[in-house]
Design a protein around this motif. Structure first.
Motif, PDB file in Angstrom:
ATOM      1  N   ASN A 386      36.965  37.865  35.235  1.00 19.30           N
ATOM      2  CA  ASN A 386      36.159  37.570  36.639  1.00 19.30           C
ATOM      3  C   ASN A 386      37.377  37.240  37.752  1.00 19.30           C
ATOM      4  O   ASN A 386      37.370  36.296  38.304  1.00 19.30           O
ATOM      5  N   GLY A 387      38.273  37.936  37.552  1.00 19.37           N
ATOM      6  CA  GLY A 387      39.679  38.132  38.479  1.00 19.37           C
ATOM      7  C   GLY A 387      40.516  37.021  38.222  1.00 19.37           C
ATOM      8  O   GLY A 387      40.452  36.021  37.442  1.00 19.37           O
ATOM      9  N   THR A 388      41.670  37.210  38.867  1.00 19.49           N
ATOM     10  CA  THR A 388      42.944  36.571  38.818  1.00 19.49           C
ATOM     11  C   THR A 388      42.320  35.076  39.883  1.00 19.49           C
ATOM     12  O   THR A 388      43.142  33.970  39.244  1.00 19.49           O
ATOM     13  N   SER A 389      41.563  34.768  40.486  1.00 20.14           N
ATOM     14  CA  SER A 389      41.078  33.783  41.124  1.00 20.14           C
ATOM     15  C   SER A 389      40.720  32.659  40.004  1.00 20.14           C
ATOM     16  O   SER A 389      41.000  31.512  39.930  1.00 20.14           O
ATOM     17  N   ALA A 503      49.659  38.642  40.953  1.00 16.24           N
ATOM     18  CA  ALA A 503      48.335  39.417  41.083  1.00 16.24           C
ATOM     19  C   ALA A 503      48.804  40.664  41.615  1.00 16.24           C
ATOM     20  O   ALA A 503      48.183  41.757  40.972  1.00 16.24           O
ATOM     21  N   SER A 578      46.577  40.321  38.428  1.00 20.15           N
ATOM     22  CA  SER A 578      45.357  41.250  38.650  1.00 20.15           C
ATOM     23  C   SER A 578      45.819  42.657  38.133  1.00 20.15           C
ATOM     24  O   SER A 578      46.345  43.636  38.725  1.00 20.15           O
ATOM     25  N   HIS A 580      43.886  45.112  37.257  1.00 16.92           N
ATOM     26  CA  HIS A 580      42.958  45.964  38.252  1.00 16.92           C
ATOM     27  C   HIS A 580      43.725  46.201  39.431  1.00 16.92           C
ATOM     28  O   HIS A 580      43.243  47.334  40.033  1.00 16.92           O
ATOM     29  N   LYS A 581      44.473  45.587  40.085  1.00 19.91           N
ATOM     30  CA  LYS A 581      45.247  45.721  41.360  1.00 19.91           C
ATOM     31  C   LYS A 581      46.463  46.819  41.317  1.00 19.91           C
ATOM     32  O   LYS A 581      46.459  47.736  42.106  1.00 19.91           O
ATOM     33  N   ARG A 587      37.606  46.643  38.129  1.00 14.99           N
ATOM     34  CA  ARG A 587      37.611  45.314  38.920  1.00 14.99           C
ATOM     35  C   ARG A 587      37.281  44.134  38.213  1.00 14.99           C
ATOM     36  O   ARG A 587      36.779  44.113  37.643  1.00 14.99           O
ATOM     37  N   GLN A 588      37.982  43.191  38.646  1.00 15.30           N
ATOM     38  CA  GLN A 588      38.133  41.896  38.115  1.00 15.30           C
ATOM     39  C   GLN A 588      38.872  41.898  36.644  1.00 15.30           C
ATOM     40  O   GLN A 588      38.775  40.632  36.197  1.00 15.30           O
ATOM     41  N   SER A 590      41.497  40.976  34.707  1.00 15.36           N
ATOM     42  CA  SER A 590      43.340  40.368  34.829  1.00 15.36           C
ATOM     43  C   SER A 590      43.154  39.697  33.755  1.00 15.36           C
ATOM     44  O   SER A 590      42.841  39.650  32.428  1.00 15.36           O
TER      45      SER A 590
END
Length: 934
Positions: A386-389, A503, A578, A580-581, A587-588, A590
């Motif tokens: 669920n992402g780098t956040s 990220a 991230s 995925h970046k 996506r998400q 990380s």
């Protein structure tokens, strides 16, 4: 191989970052020119001269690739000398086509005759091409570098011996590349991305006979200075160390005539296997394939594929599992058609067994994470779905306790600020240097970080300081000197934890220049550095030279290069990426990478709890599988992909900087525009020059306080009269379908990635030229009144720019300690205080109420995070006093999405009554015990 000194046209290669791209482009030029020569005509002499020139360009480069091979290349030169121009053109066409398409990776390329058949191929295998079977389309191809000074006959013998070891059951196929010297081995590894394994034998020379002027660059990059003083018996060990620094993913095999037991002990960290004297070719062949297989394996992705093939009965949650709810539906079958069946066959509940658990991994997920740690140079790596956040919050919660002091880049992503709220940290915000003329921030100078730490030490608060949190690289591409920052901060606080938000920097590990500025590489390097005798001498000299400086003399220490005590220092670095970046992942997807000497003893259990807190109990298996496969890709072709990514960025730079029409309206911001001169110790102003080509940036990346990521192209659009948001949405996206993430008031940011193609770059250039042409036509057709309006718009974009505000301060109501110069603040208390709407009111930005209140001396205190997106960092945080500069900046923002701000209501701020009540409820301030001067 005959050793002939060759002179190379350096300017041709200097315009390329990626040598393999230069090679392919040169072959394509040779293809068209040789065809013109074969066709004859009045310009034959001119075409012949050009063919010879291009062959001369390629001659010193081709020795570093297996295809077409040195013998085939020498045959081309002979064909030219014999004036067999038709044969020459046909051979060159086949070579160029195979190189461009990658066809040579899949099958043998027969250069003679009109067509290739199995019979022809078996009957007339060219010398140097011992290919006794077609390369299967699904059998990946790579090349093996063999470092040894061999004659042509010896090379052919070894090539034949290795080829004879192959079987149809081999999962991979390879071709050897022979070089005679240490220098040539370093160039080959730097040039040829297909090389995956290196066999270092004991008979090679030290220096190259190849006249490549770029040789010195690669030797400097590999850090092999002073090798001329080394013993010849150590050349192989020195080469292995140098190769492991340039391309740590390579499998290195050493063949030695010395004491194999002694050598094995000295190269255990770099070499996969050591062979004695004359190697067993079959054993070498098996080890080469096994090394590739270790990187090729994807434990979780493989397990997921196998699971999807099993017949199962589903009696758990998730109706979509096995695609049942879709296949039997009368209304959503188009979903199955769009996504395909495999994605649903691979869906299952994490509690059903057989595929491992992300929260308690012990099988294929655990193995996949271990392989990823190896690839990225960490001690431990964790996947996140669920992402780098969320990764950022996990790390902060695991390491930070309530009332710990954390130094935070104010411009970091909003997830870090929310992490501070959750952890209850006392935050010291750090200001980046402003780039007001472009309405963006740079990064935090090291001097500012040191100043905060030294003042905290003087105020007796250093024991509460836990972490330094910085973004590397920033959204706009500013990159820290990570090793320098860590080293000087550790000299003040030896156990300081570093959280580097990477990220946008996950790809950097796989480029030699970029790698040195990553968190994991820097942590490993510093750990080794502090264990060395040379560093101990360096530290003792530092202690002697600074013995006269009092500990509380902050100004003196600020001007001093600091070195930590090797007996006290602990390397504690975390990086969140991230994936995925910048790499291949859904996506998400990380990762959290950890290089912490105290992880096992101090952090592991807390980290596990934080990971449990923020990680879903139903993780997306497709995301996890994509992280596994993405790791495989970068271990086997990351070096190639990153080089091509940078090359695409340089092509775009070159095109915009040299196109006469584009120069009228657009400008690429250089490192001199983005990094002030005081932070560029090398003095380099641009990484690319239209006349000189790609500058040698190694010194800049090694010494400068800040560098600029070349893969990010910031295009200044102020001269168009449009702001960045309008240019992005109305022109690029709506009109031409070009998608970008970030803008500033007068710029747009283009980012190349490992998937960027030359066609994509060409399309962007085509679009920019069309836009420039349209603007030119509009200017010609403007009336005097329209031109006046246009000139005012340009002036507002170029000159009339509001200054960028620094962090103001936390209100005293949200500071536990009011004494001292460092004003750390508590954002957790105001964050939850704002939950009660009675404590808040709204003040509109566009009426006089706000201005009048501030003019009367009222502290307007934000009750929420105010976050323009992009780029996603807060202008105001809960508990922060709004300054006039901040208010003016908010009024001039050109982005439409501002989290935490409702235009119809205004800023959400605390009422004066709420502030007064909070002050009255505060405990008495703590007394500060200041350090006495020595």
């Amino acid at each position: 191989m005959a050793k002939t000194k060759k002179v190379y046209n350096q300017k041709s290669l200097s315009h390329y970052y990626n040598a393999s791209q230069f090679r392919i482009d040169t072959w394509n030029k040779l293809k068209s020119t040789s065809r013109q020569l074969a066709n004859g005509g009045p310009n034959s002499d001119k075409h012949l001269t050009k063919v010879r020139e291009l062959l001369d360009y390629l001659a010193p480069v081709e020795i570093y690739w297996a295809f077409p091979g040195p013998q085939a290349f020498r045959q081309l030169i002979l064909d030219e000398q014999l004036e067999d121009y038709e044969i020459l053109a046909n051979k060159i066409k086949r070579i160029a086509t195979a190189l461009l398409s990658g066809e040579y990776r899949r099958k043998h390329i027969h250069l003679n005759g009109d067509a290739e058949t199995v019979a022809e191929r078996d009957a007339s295998i060219e010398p140097g091409s011992y290919t006794n079977f077609d390369r299967a389309r699904k059998r990946p191809y790579f090349e093996v570098l063999i470092v040894d000074d061999l004659s042509d006959a010896q090379q052919e013998s070894q090539r034949a011996a290795l080829a004879s070891m192959r079987t149809d059951s081999d999962l991979f196929t390879y071709a050897p590349v022979f070089v005679p010297s240490l220098d040539d081995a370093l160039i080959a590894a730097s040039f040829n991305h297909s090389i995956q394994s290196v066999v270092i034998r004991f008979g090679f020379d030290l220096h190259s006979e190849n006249g490549l002027p770029v040789l010195n660059k690669f030797l400097r990059d590999a850090k092999v200075d002073g090798i001329d003083d080394a013993e010849s018996s150590d050349y192989a060990i020195i080469l292995a160390d140098a190769l492991s620094r340039i391309r740590p993913e390579l499998d290195l095999f050493l063949v030695t005539d010395q004491s194999v037991e002694d050598i094995a002990g000295r190269v255990g960290k770099t070499c996969r296997r050591v062979f004695y004297n004359s190697e067993d070719f079959f054993e070498l062949h098996l080890n080469i394939l096994r090394g590739i297989d270790d990187r090729y394996k994807t434990p979780f992705f493989t397990a997921l594929k196998k699971y999807s093939e099993k017949p199962t009965g589903v009696f758990h949650a998730m109706p979509i599992s096995r695609g049942k709810s879709i296949i039997k539906s009368h209304w959503i079958q188009d979903m199955g058609e769009f996504y395909g069946l495999n994605i649903f066959l691979a869906e299952t509940s994490s509690t059903s067994g057989g595929l491992d658990s992300l929260l308690e991994p012990h099988g294929p997920i655990k193995e996949a994470q271990d392989l990823t740690a190896r690839a990225f140079g960490s001690k431990v790596t964790f996947f996140a779905t669920n992402g780098t956040s969320t990764c950022n919050k996990i790390v902060v919660q695991a390491l930070v306790r309530p009332d710990d002091i954390v130094l935070v880049d104010r411009d970091c992503h909003k997830s870090h600020h929310y992490g501070m709220v959750l952890a209850g940290a006392n935050v010291v915000y750090l200001d980046s240097y402003p780039l007001s003329e472009y309405s963006m921030y740079g990064a935090v100078p090291l001097r500012s970080i040191k100043e905060k730490l030294l003042k905290l030490r003087a105020e007796g608060k250093l024991d509460r300081v836990k972490m330094l949190l910085l973004t590397n690289c920033t959204f706009d591409g500013i990159i820290y000197n990570v090793q320098r920052v860590m080293e000087e901060c550790l000299a003040i606080k030896p156990d300081l934890v570093f959280l580097w938000d990477e990220a946008w920097f996950g790809f950097a590990r796989f480029g030699p220049t970029y790698r040195q500025r990553t968190a994991m590489f820097s942590a490993a390097h510093l750990k080794e550095r502090y264990r060395s005798e040379s560093y101990l001498e360096e530290y003792n000299t530092f202690k002697e030279e600074t013995a006269h400086i009092a500990e509380d003399d902050t100004e003196a220490w600020l001007d001093q290069r600091l070195y930590p005590n090797p007996e006290d220092v602990r390397i504690r670095a975390y990086a969140t990426q991230s994936t995925h970046k910048t790499l291949t992942a859904l996506r998400q997807g990380s990762m959290i990478h950890i290089y912490d000497q105290d992880y096992k003893s101090k952090v592991e259990e807390a980290f596990h709890e934080a990971y449990m807190t923020h990680t879903s109990t139903s993780p997306n298996y497709q995301i996890l599988a994509s992280l596994d496969v993405g790791r495989r890709q970068v271990e086997l072709e990351g070096f190639e992909l990153v080089q091509k990514q940078v090359e695409m960025a340089m092509v775009l730079r070159q095109s915009i900087m040299t196109h006469p029409k584009l120069k009228k309206f657009f400008r690429i911001l250089t490192v001199a525009d983005m990094v002030p001169p005081e932070y560029r110790q090398s003095g380099i102003k641009s990484y690319y020059d239209p006349e000189q080509g790609w500058n040698d940036i190694w010194d800049a990346w090694e010494t400068d306080e800040f560098c600029l990521d070349a893969t990010r192209i910031t295009l200044f659009v102020g001269d168009t009269g449009m702001d960045g948001d309008t240019f992005k949405n109305k022109i690029l996206m709506d009109k031409y379908g070009i998608q970008i993430n970030k803008t500033s008031r007068n710029s747009v940011l283009f980012m190349t990635n490992i998937g960027t193609t030359r066609s994509s770059v060409a399309y962007l250039i085509e679009v920019l030229v069309k836009i420039a042409h349209e603007l030119e036509q509009q200017l010609e057709d403007m009336s005097p009144a329209e031109r006046t309006i246009y000139d005012k718009s340009v002036k507002s974009m170029v000159e009339d720019l509001p200054p960028l505000p620094d962090f103001s301060r936390f209100h005293d109501a949200f500071r536990h300690d009011l004494s001292g110069d460092v004003a750390e603040g508590d954002s957790r208390t105001p964050f939850f205080l704002a939950y009660d709407s009675n404590n808040c009111e709204y003040m509109n930005l566009n009426d006089r109420t706000l201005d009048n209140a501030m003019a009367e001396g009222r502290d307007v205190v934000s009750a929420s995070f105010i976050i323009p997106y992009p780029p996603g960092f807060p202008i105001l945080v809960p508990g922060q006093v709004a300054s006039t500069e901040i208010i003016e900046f908010l009024r001039n923002l050109d982005v439409k999405e501002i989290h935490g701000y409702r235009p119809e209501l205004g800023l959400r701020v605390f009422t004066q009554e709420a502030i007064e009540k909070q002050i009255q409820s505060k405990p008495k301030p703590k007394k500060i015990k200041k350090l006495k001067a020595e």
